[in-house]
Structure formats: C-alpha cells, structure tokens
Motif scaffolding. Structure first.
Motif, mmCIF file in Angstrom:
data_model
loop_
_atom_site.group_PDB
_atom_site.id
_atom_site.type_symbol
_atom_site.label_atom_id
_atom_site.label_comp_id
_atom_site.label_asym_id
_atom_site.label_seq_id
_atom_site.Cartn_x
_atom_site.Cartn_y
_atom_site.Cartn_z
ATOM 1 N N GLY A 180 70.012 -24.061 66.566
ATOM 2 C CA GLY A 180 68.653 -23.711 66.977
ATOM 3 C C GLY A 180 67.779 -23.269 65.830
ATOM 4 N N LEU A 181 68.046 -23.783 64.636
ATOM 5 C CA LEU A 181 67.329 -23.339 63.441
ATOM 6 C C LEU A 181 66.335 -24.363 62.912
ATOM 7 C CD1 LEU A 181 70.302 -21.669 61.503
ATOM 8 C CD2 LEU A 181 68.572 -20.576 62.949
ATOM 9 N N LEU A 182 66.015 -25.373 63.713
ATOM 10 C CA LEU A 182 65.049 -26.372 63.263
ATOM 11 C C LEU A 182 63.626 -25.920 63.544
ATOM 12 C CD1 LEU A 182 66.684 -29.723 64.438
ATOM 13 C CD2 LEU A 182 66.540 -28.840 62.098
ATOM 14 N N GLY A 183 62.735 -26.343 62.669
ATOM 15 C CA GLY A 183 61.315 -26.052 62.837
ATOM 16 C C GLY A 183 60.511 -26.856 61.846
ATOM 17 N N PRO A 184 59.196 -26.714 61.853
ATOM 18 C CA PRO A 184 58.339 -27.491 60.952
ATOM 19 C C PRO A 184 58.689 -27.244 59.487
ATOM 20 C CG PRO A 184 57.038 -26.365 62.627
ATOM 21 C CD PRO A 184 58.417 -25.804 62.724
ATOM 22 N N ILE A 185 58.729 -28.314 58.713
ATOM 23 C CA ILE A 185 58.967 -28.213 57.272
ATOM 24 C C ILE A 185 57.656 -28.475 56.556
ATOM 25 C CG2 ILE A 185 60.140 -29.256 55.289
ATOM 26 C CD1 ILE A 185 62.515 -29.824 57.048
ATOM 27 N N GLY A 186 57.202 -27.490 55.806
ATOM 28 C CA GLY A 186 55.958 -27.636 55.057
ATOM 29 C C GLY A 186 54.751 -27.931 55.927
ATOM 30 N N GLY A 187 54.716 -27.415 57.125
ATOM 31 C CA GLY A 187 53.616 -27.664 58.047
ATOM 32 C C GLY A 187 53.964 -28.716 59.083
ATOM 33 N N GLY A 188 54.737 -29.738 58.682
ATOM 34 C CA GLY A 188 55.224 -30.738 59.631
ATOM 35 C C GLY A 188 54.301 -31.903 59.893
ATOM 36 N N GLY A 189 53.094 -31.892 59.308
ATOM 37 C CA GLY A 189 52.139 -32.959 59.585
ATOM 38 C C GLY A 189 52.338 -34.216 58.763
ATOM 39 N N GLN A 190 53.204 -34.157 57.750
ATOM 40 C CA GLN A 190 53.448 -35.325 56.916
ATOM 41 C C GLN A 190 54.267 -36.359 57.678
ATOM 42 O OE1 GLN A 190 54.767 -32.319 56.683
ATOM 43 N NE2 GLN A 190 56.754 -32.259 55.653
ATOM 44 N N HIS A 191 53.976 -37.631 57.452
ATOM 45 C CA HIS A 191 54.703 -38.696 58.137
ATOM 46 C C HIS A 191 56.033 -38.970 57.451
ATOM 47 C CE1 HIS A 191 50.981 -39.684 60.359
ATOM 48 N NE2 HIS A 191 51.806 -40.273 61.206
ATOM 49 N N TRP A 192 57.093 -39.051 58.270
ATOM 50 C CA TRP A 192 58.433 -39.420 57.797
ATOM 51 C C TRP A 192 58.784 -40.790 58.372
ATOM 52 C CZ3 TRP A 192 62.288 -34.724 58.520
ATOM 53 C CH2 TRP A 192 62.012 -33.749 57.537
ATOM 54 N N PRO A 193 58.884 -41.829 57.539
ATOM 55 C CA PRO A 193 59.333 -43.131 58.049
ATOM 56 C C PRO A 193 60.789 -43.017 58.496
ATOM 57 C CG PRO A 193 58.341 -43.309 55.857
ATOM 58 C CD PRO A 193 58.601 -41.866 56.110
ATOM 59 N N TRP A 194 61.083 -43.393 59.710
ATOM 60 C CA TRP A 194 62.418 -43.239 60.294
ATOM 61 C C TRP A 194 62.872 -44.590 60.847
ATOM 62 C CZ3 TRP A 194 63.176 -44.826 65.234
ATOM 63 C CH2 TRP A 194 62.000 -45.067 65.985
ATOM 64 N N VAL A 195 64.162 -44.744 61.057
ATOM 65 C CA VAL A 195 64.716 -45.900 61.749
ATOM 66 C C VAL A 195 66.087 -45.517 62.262
ATOM 67 C CG1 VAL A 195 65.786 -46.917 59.682
ATOM 68 C CG2 VAL A 195 65.165 -48.399 61.599
ATOM 69 N N SER A 196 66.455 -45.999 63.443
ATOM 70 C CA SER A 196 67.795 -45.707 63.947
ATOM 71 C C SER A 196 68.818 -46.504 63.155
ATOM 72 C CB SER A 196 67.913 -46.053 65.433
ATOM 73 O OG SER A 196 67.922 -47.457 65.636
ATOM 74 N N LEU A 197 70.029 -45.968 63.064
ATOM 75 C CA LEU A 197 71.095 -46.657 62.342
ATOM 76 C C LEU A 197 71.341 -48.037 62.933
ATOM 77 C CD1 LEU A 197 73.389 -46.718 60.259
ATOM 78 C CD2 LEU A 197 74.830 -45.528 61.940
ATOM 79 N N HIS A 198 71.312 -48.137 64.247
ATOM 80 C CA HIS A 198 71.518 -49.435 64.905
ATOM 81 C C HIS A 198 70.485 -50.449 64.436
ATOM 82 C CE1 HIS A 198 70.843 -52.525 67.950
ATOM 83 N NE2 HIS A 198 72.140 -52.441 68.190
ATOM 84 N N ASP A 199 69.215 -50.051 64.436
ATOM 85 C CA ASP A 199 68.151 -50.986 64.071
ATOM 86 C C ASP A 199 68.140 -51.284 62.575
ATOM 87 O OD1 ASP A 199 67.280 -51.373 66.658
ATOM 88 O OD2 ASP A 199 65.730 -49.829 66.556
#
Length: 296
Positions: A180-199
C-alpha cells in the motif's frame, strides 16, 4: 519459421519464445553459458563471437540483449555498460549476418522510447525527431548498429516503454503496491509509455511477417500518465494509493536515472502498428495490470 533469439531467457524473451512455439515456429536461443539443449547455441557478444552458420539457418533474428535499465543507480560505469552491452550484441549479430551466404529475411532489434527524451505535451509517433539525454543517445547508437544488417534483411527497431510484466520496472513496484505504498511520483502528470508483456511479444511476432521497417513504437494504444499507471497497479492489487514521492527526492536518490526513467514525459503512440492492423489484447493500462496480477 526458424527464429533465432538473443535474450530469450529474459522476461520479454521468455514470453516471445512461448508465443512463437505456440504458433508452431522453431526457436533457437543464443546463450552465454554452455548450451544445455539442441536449440541453444553459445555466443559471446563482448568478444564478438557467434556461429555464422546460424544466420544461414535462421529465417528471422530477434535481438533483446542488453544490460537492464531497471538496475539502479546508474553509476558512470553502469551507464557505459548500458551502451556497450547493446552495441556489442547488435554488432555481433549484424557482423555475422553480413558474413552469411543467405542472411535472415528480417532482423527485429530492441530499442526504447528513450529516443524521444523528455517531451511534455507532445504526441510522439515514429516520425518524431530525436530528443536529448543519455537514453536518447544510447538508442540512436543502438538503432544505427541494427541497420548495419545486410541490405536484403528487413530491419525493424522496436521502441518499447514500460513493459507490464513479471520483471523490469514492475519488479520493485509490485511489492510496494502490495504494502500500500504506491502514490504519485514527481506529481504524476508525466506520461509513461506502457505495454503489456503479452502485447510486447505479440507485436514482435507480428513484425516478423509484416512489411514494416525502421522504428516501430511498441506501446499500448491508450496513453497514460505515471499517476494512472501506478493507480491501476494499486487498484489491481486492491491496495490504497496516495503516498507521494516528490520530484526532488527522486532526483536526489536516483539522479540521471530518476529523471530519464521516472520524471520524463513521453506521450508515445503506436502509429505504425495500428496502421498495420495489429490488434492489442490490453487496450488500457488497467487491463494490463489486471492481467499481470491475475497471472501472478
């Protein structure tokens, strides 16, 4: 097809191997240790050693070899390793291809969205120009090395972001999420390009028989901010979300790696893949996180 993979034992390589074999293809693996099966072959990228005969045998080569970006902190010596490990592996493969009588028809080589640098507010397709920073320079050199493959070999460089899988960036985030220790990093507004491992793996399989060349953004079709990515993980784990990690703490603790991996904003879109007809299984980052947690 006979597909030769460098980096088959890693998180992406393992998933790619499973998908290729499920589709009926034969996978040949390059390993640094003593081969344990008839489908494993020794190589030494730092020594530029690989069996050229494999290049005559393979229909396609996939290069996923390189020092992990998730190993922190990035010391000056480790930054040199990040670059050299990628160039050594890629040069070893392309040198062997040029010596082969019948080189592979396609070479799919790893790359990264780091090419674009920090570009807040911009929509980044494959047509976007190079950015600035350490990773941008690494990717430029890495992709240049891939294009030393023979003229007859179609070259694709897959620019990947945060892969939602069992390792990589998710490895340190999963235990934090469970606590339960997750939260915004550096404000959180920056875009992180993501993709699932499957895709990520499925897109690589698609590119083996596609006609696409050059850089291809292998990222999810729905851009997400860092806040959305981390919130999705917390939701999938049924844990609270909200403990912030200020930008100054990230920069102080991780320095260059913190800025390039966590604080940079890159709204990358998979323009070439979608135009080529590839269909994503995980359209949103929440779907990708749900798949990750359900798999585990």
């Amino acid at each position: 097809m006979q597909v030769l993979i460098a980096g088959a034992s890693g998180m992406i390589g393992s998933e790619l191997t499973a998908q290729l074999e499920a589709a009926g293809h034969d996978v040949l693996r390059l390993v640094r240790r003593e081969p344990a099966t008839s489908t494993e072959f020794h190589w030494s990228p730092s020594g530029r050693i690989v069996d050229v005969a494999l290049m005559d045998r393979a229909d396609a080569v996939v290069n996923l070899s390189g020092a992990s970006l998730s190993r922190l902190p990035w010391t000056k010596s480790y930054e040199r390793k990040i670059l050299s490990s990628r160039l050594d592996a890629t040069h070893t493969l392309t040198d062997a291809m040029r010596m082969a009588k019948n080189p592979p028809a396609v070479f799919v080589s790893g790359s990264a969205v780091g090419f674009y640098g920090d570009r807040p507010g911009q929509k980044l397709t494959e047509a976007a120009i190079k950015g600035t920073g350490f990773l941008s320079d690494v990717v430029e050199a890495w992709e240049t090395a891939a294009h030393l493959a023979p003229v007859k070999t179609r070259v694709v460089t897959i620019r990947t972001g945060v892969v939602i899988g069992r390792g990589g960036a998710m490895k340190p985030l999963l235990p934090l999420g469970r606590l339960g220790l997750l939260g915004p990093i550096g404000g959180g507004g920056q875009h992180w390009p993501w993709v699932s491992l499957h895709d990520e793996a499925a897109a690589t399989v698609h590119l083996l028989t596609s006609k696409l060349t050059g850089p291809v953004n292998v990222v999810g079709p729905t851009p997400a901010t860092a806040d959305a990515v981390l919130r999705a993980l917390a939701h999938a784990l049924h844990r609270p979300y909200g403990i912030p990690l200020p930008e100054k703490v990230v920069e102080l603790a991780l320095q260059n790696a913190g800025h390039e991996l966590l604080l940079s904003s890159q709204k990358v879109v998979p323009q070439k893949l979608t135009d080529d007809g590839f269909v994503f299984q995980d359209v949103t980052v929440q779907e990708a996180m749900n798949r990750l947690v359900a798999h585990r």
